[in-house]
Design a protein around this motif. Structure first.
Motif, PDB file in Angstrom:
ATOM      1  N   PRO A   1       0.808  -1.226   0.000  1.00  0.00           N
ATOM      2  CA  PRO A   1       0.000   0.000   0.000  1.00  0.00           C
ATOM      3  C   PRO A   1       0.839   1.274   0.000  1.00  0.00           C
ATOM      4  N   ALA A   2       2.026   1.203   0.644  1.00  0.00           N
ATOM      5  CA  ALA A   2       2.889   2.388   0.681  1.00  0.00           C
ATOM      6  C   ALA A   2       3.384   2.737  -0.722  1.00  0.00           C
TER       7      ALA A   2
ATOM      8  N   GLY B   1       0.309   3.621  -3.075  1.00  0.00           N
ATOM      9  CA  GLY B   1      -0.219   4.955  -2.737  1.00  0.00           C
ATOM     10  C   GLY B   1       0.655   6.050  -3.326  1.00  0.00           C
ATOM     11  N   LEU B   2       1.967   5.873  -3.205  1.00  0.00           N
ATOM     12  CA  LEU B   2       2.896   6.872  -3.758  1.00  0.00           C
ATOM     13  C   LEU B   2       2.799   6.898  -5.290  1.00  0.00           C
TER      14      LEU B   2
ATOM     15  N   GLU C   1       0.340   6.253  -7.153  1.00  0.00           N
ATOM     16  CA  GLU C   1      -0.882   6.988  -7.549  1.00  0.00           C
ATOM     17  C   GLU C   1      -0.686   8.489  -7.359  1.00  0.00           C
ATOM     18  N   ALA C   2      -0.093   8.848  -6.218  1.00  0.00           N
ATOM     19  CA  ALA C   2       0.060  10.275  -5.893  1.00  0.00           C
ATOM     20  C   ALA C   2       0.952  11.000  -6.893  1.00  0.00           C
TER      21      ALA C   2
ATOM     22  N   ARG D   1      -3.083  -3.703  -6.489  1.00  0.00           N
ATOM     23  CA  ARG D   1      -3.637  -2.457  -5.932  1.00  0.00           C
ATOM     24  C   ARG D   1      -3.806  -1.385  -6.997  1.00  0.00           C
TER      25      ARG D   1
ATOM     26  N   PRO E   1       3.811   7.409   4.169  1.00  0.00           N
ATOM     27  CA  PRO E   1       3.365   6.187   3.492  1.00  0.00           C
ATOM     28  C   PRO E   1       1.987   5.721   3.961  1.00  0.00           C
ATOM     29  N   ALA E   2       1.184   5.275   2.997  1.00  0.00           N
ATOM     30  CA  ALA E   2      -0.137   4.733   3.343  1.00  0.00           C
ATOM     31  C   ALA E   2       0.057   3.422   4.089  1.00  0.00           C
TER      32      ALA E   2
END
Ligand SMILES: Cc1cc2nc3c(=O)[nH]c(=O)nc-3n(C[C@H](O)[C@H](O)[C@H](O)COP(=O)(O)OP(=O)(O)OC[C@H]3O[C@@H](n4cnc5c(N)ncnc54)[C@H](O)[C@@H]3O)c2cc1C
Length: 320
Positions: free
Chosen positions: A79-80, A83-84, A86-87, A111, A177-178
């Motif tokens: 997820p970390a 998430g990055l 995507e960001a 993901r 981080p997510a």
């Protein structure tokens, strides 16, 4: 400009895993083909040292520190990284196809709803025609794969790409981080097998033994120590419990590409060859002149390993 994001893997002691530098080279090829920048993501309880180790090789390192990232559990890393990705709008996420990479990258792909090519050997074409070579059927066939999803994930066979050269002088940016909503796995312990010999995947010379040793690895170890080499084994040897599984070379073991690979008492089954055929020079010692290992060997010695290996060891010692 698009972004190619590299997952910077850490060794258990927190240092940068060398295979990451090979993944960066693959990332640079992808970036050049699509006109993108190469970024890296460094994770850890405190990611600062890892980020510092990788920043010279990329434009930007995104350093994410969080207590749950102390160990690279796929459940917390995925997820970390996703998430990055995507960001920052990453088009590609790459990592080395190590044990950790193989664990983490498919989860990142899931993901991101990304198509994934595993264990890539080459980057071919440009733009929309970009494709990747990857082995199938234990390397008997090299497939050319194109990915059509918006975001794409690649695991990289480190032995097929040289390590990236430093000098990029990249910048470090921190991010939060997510974390996963639920974790169902937890880190318990890391038990390292201590060895005075070099690590199998990083050694310049590997001396490997097969079933022909009948479990007696003294000639293999003697020659390995004379050469400062790592010891490898075929699956037959590991399955018999003669040597630990982490010495297995091959399709379901480690992929190695040393300058010199000496295979003694190994028949050369396709699944073994899949893990060592990238070696620069291959020497085979086998008492069967018809053994398939001789088809991939640069130098072949038909003989009994219990006689040949000690002779080789003594000759090398005498020549020093
Ligand atoms: C899905 C799958 C995955 C696999 N993954 C792997 C893998 O990752 N790695 C791997 O290694 N295998 C793997 N295998 C197993 C592989 O197919 C072979 O069974 C295995 O590699 C055989 O090991 P070996 O060469 O040591 O033994 P053998 O095939 O039994 O060969 C022994 C050799 O030693 C020679 N020999 C005997 N005595 C002497 C002597 N005194 N001196 C010199 N030579 C001697 C013989 O002539 C023979 O060629 C996999 C198989 C499958 C189905």
């Amino acid at each position: 400009m698009g972004t190619v994001l590299i997952y910077a893997e850490a060794n258990p002691d927190g240092s940068l895993k060398k295979a990451t530098l090979n993944a960066i080279t693959a990332g640079q090829k992808v970036a050049a083909a699509i006109g993108a920048e190469v970024h890296a993501v460094a994770l850890g309880k405190d990611a600062a040292a890892l980020a510092a180790a990788v920043k010279d090789f990329v434009k930007v390192v995104h350093a994410g520190s969080a207590p749950q990232l102390e160990h690279p559990l796929a459940e917390v890393v995925a997820p970390a990284v996703a998430g990055l990705a995507e960001a920052i709008g990453a088009e590609y996420v790459l990592g080395a196809g190590t044990a950790v990479g193989r664990d983490v990258l498919p989860r990142i792909a899931a993901r991101l709803k990304a198509a994934m090519a595993s264990d890539i050997l080459s980057v071919e074409g440009t733009g929309a025609d970009l494709a990747f070579g990857r082995p199938m059927w234990a390397g008997a066939v090299i497939a050319t794969v194109k990915l059509s999803s918006k975001v794409k994930v690649l695991s990289v066979r480190a032995t097929e790409f040289p390590p990236a050269a430093g000098g990029a002088g990249g910048e470090v940016k921190t991010f939060a981080p997510a974390a996963p909503a639920v974790t169902s796995s937890k880190f318990v312990a890391f038990k390292e097998v201590k060895s005075a010999r070099p690590a199998l995947t990083e050694a310049k010379v590997v001396v490997a033994g097969g079933r022909g040793t009948k479990g007696d690895f003294k000639p293999i170890e003697g020659l390995a120590d004379e050469l400062g080499a790592a010891v490898g084994a075929s699956r037959a040897v590991c399955d018999a419990g003669w040597q630990p599984n982490d010495l297995q070379v091959g399709q379901t073991g480690k992929v190695v590409a040393p300058a010199l690979y000496i295979a003694a008492g190994i028949s050369g089954a396709i699944q073994h060859v899949a893990g060592m055929k990238g070696s620069r020079t291959i020497v085979a010692v086998n008492k069967d002149a018809e053994a398939p290992i001789f088809q991939v060997a640069d130098y072949g010695l038909v003989g009994d390993l219990f006689k040949v290996l000690p002779e080789l060891q003594a000759a090398i010692k005498a020549a020093r």
